[in-house]
Design a protein around this motif. Structure first.
Motif, mmCIF file in Angstrom:
data_model
loop_
_atom_site.group_PDB
_atom_site.id
_atom_site.type_symbol
_atom_site.label_atom_id
_atom_site.label_comp_id
_atom_site.label_asym_id
_atom_site.label_seq_id
_atom_site.Cartn_x
_atom_site.Cartn_y
_atom_site.Cartn_z
ATOM 1 N N SER A 6 0.856 -1.183 0.000
ATOM 2 C CA SER A 6 0.000 0.000 0.000
ATOM 3 C C SER A 6 0.892 1.233 0.000
ATOM 4 C CB SER A 6 -0.915 0.033 1.231
ATOM 5 O OG SER A 6 -1.809 -1.066 1.229
ATOM 6 N N PHE A 7 0.448 2.263 -0.675
ATOM 7 C CA PHE A 7 1.190 3.520 -0.659
ATOM 8 C C PHE A 7 1.080 4.163 0.717
ATOM 9 C CE2 PHE A 7 0.248 3.431 -5.335
ATOM 10 C CZ PHE A 7 1.568 3.403 -5.757
ATOM 11 N N HIS A 8 2.102 4.883 1.103
ATOM 12 C CA HIS A 8 2.034 5.663 2.338
ATOM 13 C C HIS A 8 2.381 7.115 2.031
ATOM 14 C CE1 HIS A 8 6.476 5.578 2.534
ATOM 15 N NE2 HIS A 8 6.381 4.289 2.256
ATOM 16 N N SER A 9 1.883 8.025 2.825
ATOM 17 C CA SER A 9 2.062 9.456 2.579
ATOM 18 C C SER A 9 3.532 9.842 2.686
ATOM 19 C CB SER A 9 1.231 10.275 3.564
ATOM 20 O OG SER A 9 1.639 10.001 4.888
ATOM 21 N N VAL A 10 3.873 10.945 2.035
ATOM 22 C CA VAL A 10 5.253 11.429 2.024
ATOM 23 C C VAL A 10 5.327 12.805 2.664
ATOM 24 C CG1 VAL A 10 5.947 10.091 0.013
ATOM 25 C CG2 VAL A 10 4.926 12.333 -0.311
ATOM 26 N N GLU A 11 6.519 13.175 3.063
ATOM 27 C CA GLU A 11 6.742 14.487 3.656
ATOM 28 C C GLU A 11 7.331 15.435 2.626
ATOM 29 O OE1 GLU A 11 9.277 13.814 6.981
ATOM 30 O OE2 GLU A 11 7.741 12.750 8.148
ATOM 31 N N ILE A 49 2.257 20.962 -3.534
ATOM 32 C CA ILE A 49 2.631 19.821 -4.380
ATOM 33 C C ILE A 49 2.591 18.531 -3.560
ATOM 34 C CG2 ILE A 49 4.519 18.741 -5.657
ATOM 35 C CD1 ILE A 49 5.386 21.540 -6.537
ATOM 36 N N THR A 50 3.155 18.584 -2.354
ATOM 37 C CA THR A 50 3.156 17.408 -1.477
ATOM 38 C C THR A 50 1.736 16.990 -1.120
ATOM 39 O OG1 THR A 50 5.264 18.166 -0.544
ATOM 40 C CG2 THR A 50 4.055 16.473 0.685
ATOM 41 N N HIS A 51 0.873 17.980 -0.893
ATOM 42 C CA HIS A 51 -0.524 17.687 -0.552
ATOM 43 C C HIS A 51 -1.228 16.996 -1.722
ATOM 44 C CE1 HIS A 51 -4.511 18.097 1.165
ATOM 45 N NE2 HIS A 51 -4.916 18.705 0.053
ATOM 46 N N ILE A 52 -1.005 17.467 -2.944
ATOM 47 C CA ILE A 52 -1.627 16.865 -4.129
ATOM 48 C C ILE A 52 -1.185 15.406 -4.277
ATOM 49 C CG2 ILE A 52 -1.701 16.909 -6.661
ATOM 50 C CD1 ILE A 52 -1.472 19.982 -6.462
ATOM 51 N N ILE A 53 0.106 15.145 -4.092
ATOM 52 C CA ILE A 53 0.637 13.787 -4.226
ATOM 53 C C ILE A 53 0.046 12.875 -3.155
ATOM 54 C CG2 ILE A 53 2.733 12.383 -4.028
ATOM 55 C CD1 ILE A 53 4.251 14.725 -5.340
ATOM 56 N N ASN A 54 -0.038 13.366 -1.936
ATOM 57 C CA ASN A 54 -0.585 12.550 -0.840
ATOM 58 C C ASN A 54 -2.064 12.255 -1.040
ATOM 59 O OD1 ASN A 54 1.739 12.101 0.693
ATOM 60 N ND2 ASN A 54 1.560 14.057 1.758
ATOM 61 N N VAL A 55 -2.821 13.229 -1.525
ATOM 62 C CA VAL A 55 -4.242 13.011 -1.815
ATOM 63 C C VAL A 55 -4.392 11.995 -2.945
ATOM 64 C CG1 VAL A 55 -6.342 14.076 -2.718
ATOM 65 C CG2 VAL A 55 -5.021 15.249 -0.960
ATOM 66 N N SER A 56 -3.502 12.089 -3.935
ATOM 67 C CA SER A 56 -3.538 11.175 -5.080
ATOM 68 C C SER A 56 -3.357 9.726 -4.637
ATOM 69 C CB SER A 56 -2.444 11.558 -6.087
ATOM 70 O OG SER A 56 -2.286 10.556 -7.081
ATOM 71 N N ILE A 57 -2.306 9.446 -3.848
ATOM 72 C CA ILE A 57 -2.024 8.058 -3.467
ATOM 73 C C ILE A 57 -2.989 7.553 -2.396
ATOM 74 C CG2 ILE A 57 0.390 8.180 -4.152
ATOM 75 C CD1 ILE A 57 1.212 8.650 -1.328
ATOM 76 N N ALA A 58 -3.574 8.477 -1.624
ATOM 77 C CA ALA A 58 -4.532 8.059 -0.594
ATOM 78 C C ALA A 58 -5.879 7.689 -1.201
ATOM 79 C CB ALA A 58 -4.715 9.168 0.442
ATOM 80 N N PHE A 62 -4.876 9.295 -10.013
ATOM 81 C CA PHE A 62 -3.760 10.065 -10.566
ATOM 82 C C PHE A 62 -4.324 11.318 -11.222
ATOM 83 C CE2 PHE A 62 -0.326 11.047 -13.568
ATOM 84 C CZ PHE A 62 0.784 10.899 -12.757
ATOM 85 N N PRO A 63 -3.775 12.504 -10.921
ATOM 86 C CA PRO A 63 -4.319 13.761 -11.452
ATOM 87 C C PRO A 63 -4.448 13.763 -12.972
ATOM 88 C CG PRO A 63 -2.696 14.219 -9.753
ATOM 89 C CD PRO A 63 -2.635 12.739 -10.016
ATOM 90 N N GLY A 64 -5.636 14.118 -13.459
ATOM 91 C CA GLY A 64 -5.895 14.104 -14.897
ATOM 92 C C GLY A 64 -5.021 15.066 -15.667
ATOM 93 N N GLY A 65 -4.663 16.187 -15.066
ATOM 94 C CA GLY A 65 -3.823 17.178 -15.745
ATOM 95 C C GLY A 65 -2.413 16.705 -15.996
ATOM 96 N N TRP A 66 -2.021 15.625 -15.337
ATOM 97 C CA TRP A 66 -0.671 15.093 -15.511
ATOM 98 C C TRP A 66 -0.645 13.916 -16.476
ATOM 99 C CZ3 TRP A 66 0.955 14.878 -9.608
ATOM 100 C CH2 TRP A 66 1.107 16.191 -9.139
ATOM 101 N N LYS A 67 -1.762 13.625 -17.128
ATOM 102 C CA LYS A 67 -1.843 12.418 -17.964
ATOM 103 C C LYS A 67 -1.824 12.712 -19.459
ATOM 104 C CE LYS A 67 -5.411 10.270 -15.850
ATOM 105 N NZ LYS A 67 -6.289 9.142 -15.470
ATOM 106 N N GLN A 68 -1.441 13.928 -19.837
ATOM 107 C CA GLN A 68 -1.376 14.252 -21.260
ATOM 108 C C GLN A 68 0.084 14.426 -21.664
ATOM 109 O OE1 GLN A 68 -3.730 17.591 -22.582
ATOM 110 N NE2 GLN A 68 -3.966 16.707 -24.605
ATOM 111 N N VAL A 98 7.430 13.638 -10.741
ATOM 112 C CA VAL A 98 7.714 13.688 -9.303
ATOM 113 C C VAL A 98 6.800 12.709 -8.570
ATOM 114 C CG1 VAL A 98 7.716 15.154 -7.246
ATOM 115 C CG2 VAL A 98 8.493 16.085 -9.434
ATOM 116 N N CYS A 99 5.522 12.717 -8.927
ATOM 117 C CA CYS A 99 4.561 11.795 -8.311
ATOM 118 C C CYS A 99 4.912 10.347 -8.655
ATOM 119 C CB CYS A 99 3.149 12.131 -8.786
ATOM 120 S SG CYS A 99 1.839 11.212 -7.946
ATOM 121 N N GLU A 100 5.315 10.107 -9.903
ATOM 122 C CA GLU A 100 5.717 8.765 -10.318
ATOM 123 C C GLU A 100 6.930 8.282 -9.531
ATOM 124 O OE1 GLU A 100 5.810 7.472 -14.494
ATOM 125 O OE2 GLU A 100 5.186 9.509 -14.981
#
Length: 337
Positions: A6-11, A49-58, A62-68, A98-100
């Motif tokens: 399982s993913f865990h949050s990052v600092e 940025i850290t908050h977006i990544i943590n919300v994504s993995i929780a 994966f954010p749609g804006g990063w998939k193009q 960065v998220c990857e």
């Protein structure tokens, strides 16, 4: 296997280290946000940025804006107007990488701790490289030469491996102990992706990607390794070695056992061919090479040796490139030098 992944949050500090490590000359994606701008604004934007990544993995999204992706064709040889004569360079948004990287670090740690990847796969592993893969295969040939044996090696060519991966098959990651939430994140990461092609300053219409892993991505190589993880166990008689999508089939035998060895090699090639078809991957017989290595004493005694792959006969090559090294039948490396 000890537990599910399982993913865990990052600092913030972990995200900062990843961003700072990205080369400043890295080209931006379709959002045109360069790594230099991100680095300059890091004191103010690191926390969001850290908050977006943590919300994504929780939440497994994966954010749609990063998939193009933005694809730029780089001319190779031949007429540049023909698409096949161009190498597609795919550029993804910097923040998506960065998220990857966060996901890759956590996934790799789990795969390594639990020995999830095949021991015959040298790609995307710590303390493994093209060098270790080459040492294994050449050592097997040299050992055979010491025993007055002939070694036959088939260097298989997989066409468009990263583009051919079937998402439904890849998402059987639960076989490796991936949790439902993490599986949802990988599903979100792979699906609903789009790419545009840029020629000069003109962008094409965005088109969906229905298969494959993103070109130029951080996670792509390890996901391909997981996809083909059971490939080395398919052959029954031959030694198999993989480096990401490069696969070789190898067998050593006494001269008197040549007919039996050819049958073993042919039957294992058939098994591999069927595995490729079942997993929606493409074998290219035109670029697949057969190298028959032996000592000088056995050079004149070797009978005619040929095998068939997808209707094409493979004859022993005078030399063939394996992971950047040119191999010759006597293993002198003269052609490489």
């Amino acid at each position: 296997m000890s537990e599910q992944f399982s993913f865990h949050s990052v600092e913030c500090k972990q995200v900062e280290q990843i961003i700072v490590s990205i080369p400043s000359n890295k080209a931006p994606g379709i959002d045109k946000i360069s790594i230099c701008v991100i680095k300059d604004g890091l004191p103010e934007i690191l926390s969001p940025i850290t908050h977006i990544i943590n919300v994504s993995i929780a939440n497994g999204v994966f954010p749609g804006g990063w998939k193009q992706a933005k694809v730029t064709p780089i001319p190779k040889e031949g007429v540049h107007e023909q698409p096949s004569n161009n190498r597609p360079i795919s550029l993804l948004p910097v923040l998506s990488k960065v998220c990857e990287r966060i996901a890759l670090n956590q996934l790799t740690a789990y795969l390594t701790t639990n020995n999830c990847l095949s021991a015959k796969q040298s790609g995307n592993k710590k303390f493994h490289s093209t060098e270790t893969a080459l040492i294994r295969s050449t050592d097997a040939i040299l050992t055979g030469m010491d025993k007055q044996e002939v070694s036959a090696m088939v260097l298989l060519d997989m066409s468009k491996a990263f583009d051919s991966i079937n998402h439904d098959i890849l998402l059987k990651l639960q076989d490796l102990g991936i949790s439902k939430c993490a599986l949802a994140w990988f599903n979100s990461y792979l699906t609903n992706r789009y790419q545009v092609v840029r020629i000069n300053s003109t962008l094409s219409t965005a088109l969906p990607l229905t298969s494959g892993v993103p070109q130029g991505s951080i996670l792509g190589p390890v996901l391909l390794s997981i996809y083909i993880n059971d490939l080395p166990s398919v052959p029954k008689n031959c030694f198999t070695q993989c480096y990401v999508d490069d696969t070789k089939l190898q067998i050593s035998f006494k001269m008197r056992d040549c007919p039996t060895a050819v049958n073993h090699l042919s039957s294992d090639l058939l098994l591999i061919r069927n595995w490729y078809f079942y997993n929606f991957l493409l074998l290219n017989p035109d670029k697949t090479k057969l190298v028959v290595a032996r000592t000088r004493q056995l050079l004149a005694k070797l009978p005619d040796l040929r095998i068939s792959l997808l209707g094409k006969e493979l004859f022993p090559a005078s030399s063939a490139k394996d992971l950047g090294v040119v191999l010759d039948p006597l293993l002198t490396f003269d052609d490489h030098v």
